[in-house]
Design a protein around this motif. Structure first.
Motif, PDB file in Angstrom:
ATOM      1  N   MET A 190      -7.917  16.069  11.930  1.00  0.00           N
ATOM      2  CA  MET A 190      -8.804  15.590  10.851  1.00  0.00           C
ATOM      3  C   MET A 190      -8.035  14.929   9.709  1.00  0.00           C
ATOM      4  SD  MET A 190     -11.659  15.999  12.138  1.00  0.00           S
ATOM      5  CE  MET A 190     -12.722  15.519  10.815  1.00  0.00           C
TER       6      MET A 190
ATOM      7  N   ARG B 242     -11.647   8.786   5.146  1.00  0.00           N
ATOM      8  CA  ARG B 242     -13.053   9.027   4.770  1.00  0.00           C
ATOM      9  C   ARG B 242     -13.573   7.863   3.929  1.00  0.00           C
ATOM     10  NH1 ARG B 242     -12.870  14.572   6.202  1.00  0.00           N
ATOM     11  NH2 ARG B 242     -11.112  14.418   7.674  1.00  0.00           N
TER      12      ARG B 242
ATOM     13  N   ARG C 286     -13.551  18.045  14.066  1.00  0.00           N
ATOM     14  CA  ARG C 286     -15.011  17.823  14.042  1.00  0.00           C
ATOM     15  C   ARG C 286     -15.363  17.181  15.377  1.00  0.00           C
ATOM     16  NH1 ARG C 286     -18.434  14.094   9.825  1.00  0.00           N
ATOM     17  NH2 ARG C 286     -20.525  14.872  10.366  1.00  0.00           N
TER      18      ARG C 286
ATOM     19  N   SER D 154     -16.140   9.762   9.488  1.00  0.00           N
ATOM     20  CA  SER D 154     -15.505   9.356   8.227  1.00  0.00           C
ATOM     21  C   SER D 154     -16.419   9.553   7.026  1.00  0.00           C
ATOM     22  CB  SER D 154     -15.071   7.880   8.313  1.00  0.00           C
ATOM     23  OG  SER D 154     -14.066   7.731   9.295  1.00  0.00           O
TER      24      SER D 154
ATOM     25  N   ASP E  38     -18.380  12.497   4.955  1.00  0.00           N
ATOM     26  CA  ASP E  38     -18.546  13.955   4.789  1.00  0.00           C
ATOM     27  C   ASP E  38     -19.803  14.285   4.004  1.00  0.00           C
ATOM     28  OD1 ASP E  38     -14.968  14.160   4.325  1.00  0.00           O
ATOM     29  OD2 ASP E  38     -16.173  14.407   6.148  1.00  0.00           O
ATOM     30  N   ARG E  39     -20.894  13.666   4.348  1.00  0.00           N
ATOM     31  CA  ARG E  39     -22.183  13.945   3.699  1.00  0.00           C
ATOM     32  C   ARG E  39     -23.295  13.469   4.640  1.00  0.00           C
ATOM     33  NH1 ARG E  39     -24.060   8.936   0.648  1.00  0.00           N
ATOM     34  NH2 ARG E  39     -22.594   7.327   1.339  1.00  0.00           N
TER      35      ARG E  39
END
Ligand SMILES: CC(C)(C)[C@H](NC(=O)Nc1cc(F)cc(F)c1)C(=O)N(CC(=O)NO)CC1CCCC1
Ligand SMILES: [Zn+2]
Length: 184
Positions: A4, A9, A56, A112, A114-115
């Motif tokens: 990761m 991101r 992930r 990429s 994280d929401r």
């Protein structure tokens, strides 16, 4: 191995660049990078390895996501008919597509991002992709529904496009025109 920490991101400028074609035949380095991208996906879907390294689980990965500005992607998934798609592709291009569109009723995410970004992501329902695979063969893939969605999501990354660029800002869950959900 890719973990990761190697996956950049959203906000990182490399995700908004248009990638350069890979010179073929590929260099040792490009070959190895693409093999590692495919291995990431396999590792991420192996419960033991995934937990051991905190990966992930992913079905696709594009080179910009590991900060490599090259036109290459990897996919590893089975579609709703249990057909396995496992490829490392150099210079993939959509050479033709349907007018008809599709989308995932669950919306999309991204390794990429994280929401959660809610909303339908309209995509072509059928696409034909031409590319060169890891063994150096020219491949022509005719893809439909979920498989077409995964490949379009990854090819978007090669053009600096994120999945949420396609979501209707006025009404994210408005039924896209001329579209059939891929997962219903
Ligand atoms: C972002 C994430 C939610 C992890 C997404 N996975 C997914 O959609 N389902 C999934 C993943 C598994 F490994 C095993 C499994 F059974 C189900 C995915 O991998 N991607 C890939 C990506 O971010 N590529 O850049 C996002 C998908 C959204 C639609 C197509 C690819
Ligand atoms: Zn993504």
């Amino acid at each position: 191995m890719i973990t990761m920490e190697d996956i950049i991101r959203e906000g990182h400028p490399a995700l908004r660049k248009v990638t350069e074609d890979v010179e073929l035949p590929p260099s040792e380095k490009d070959q190895q990078t693409l093999e590692e991208m495919l291995q990431y996906l396999k590792n991420s879907q192996d419960e033991v390895v995934c937990d051991r390294y905190g990966l992930r689980p992913g079905v696709g990965l594009a080179a910009p996501q590991i900060n490599v500005n090259k036109r290459m992607l990897a996919v590893h998934f089975v579609d709703l008919k249990d057909k396995l798609y496992s490829y490392g592709l150099f210079n993939p291009r959509i050479v033709s597509h349907s007018v008809e569109r599709t989308y995932l009723s669950t919306g999309e995410g991204c390794l990429s991002v994280d929401r959660e970004v809610p909303g339908y992501v309209p995509r072509y329902r059928r696409i034909t992709v031409k590319a060169t695979d890891l063994e150096g063969n020219e491949v022509k893939l005719r893809l439909k529904d979920y498989a077409a969605i995964v490949f379009q999501h990854e090819i978007d990354h090669l053009n600096g496009v994120m999945f949420y660029d396609h979501i209707n800002p006025e009404d994210p869950f408005k039924e896209p025109e001329n579209a059939t959900p891929a997962d219903r």
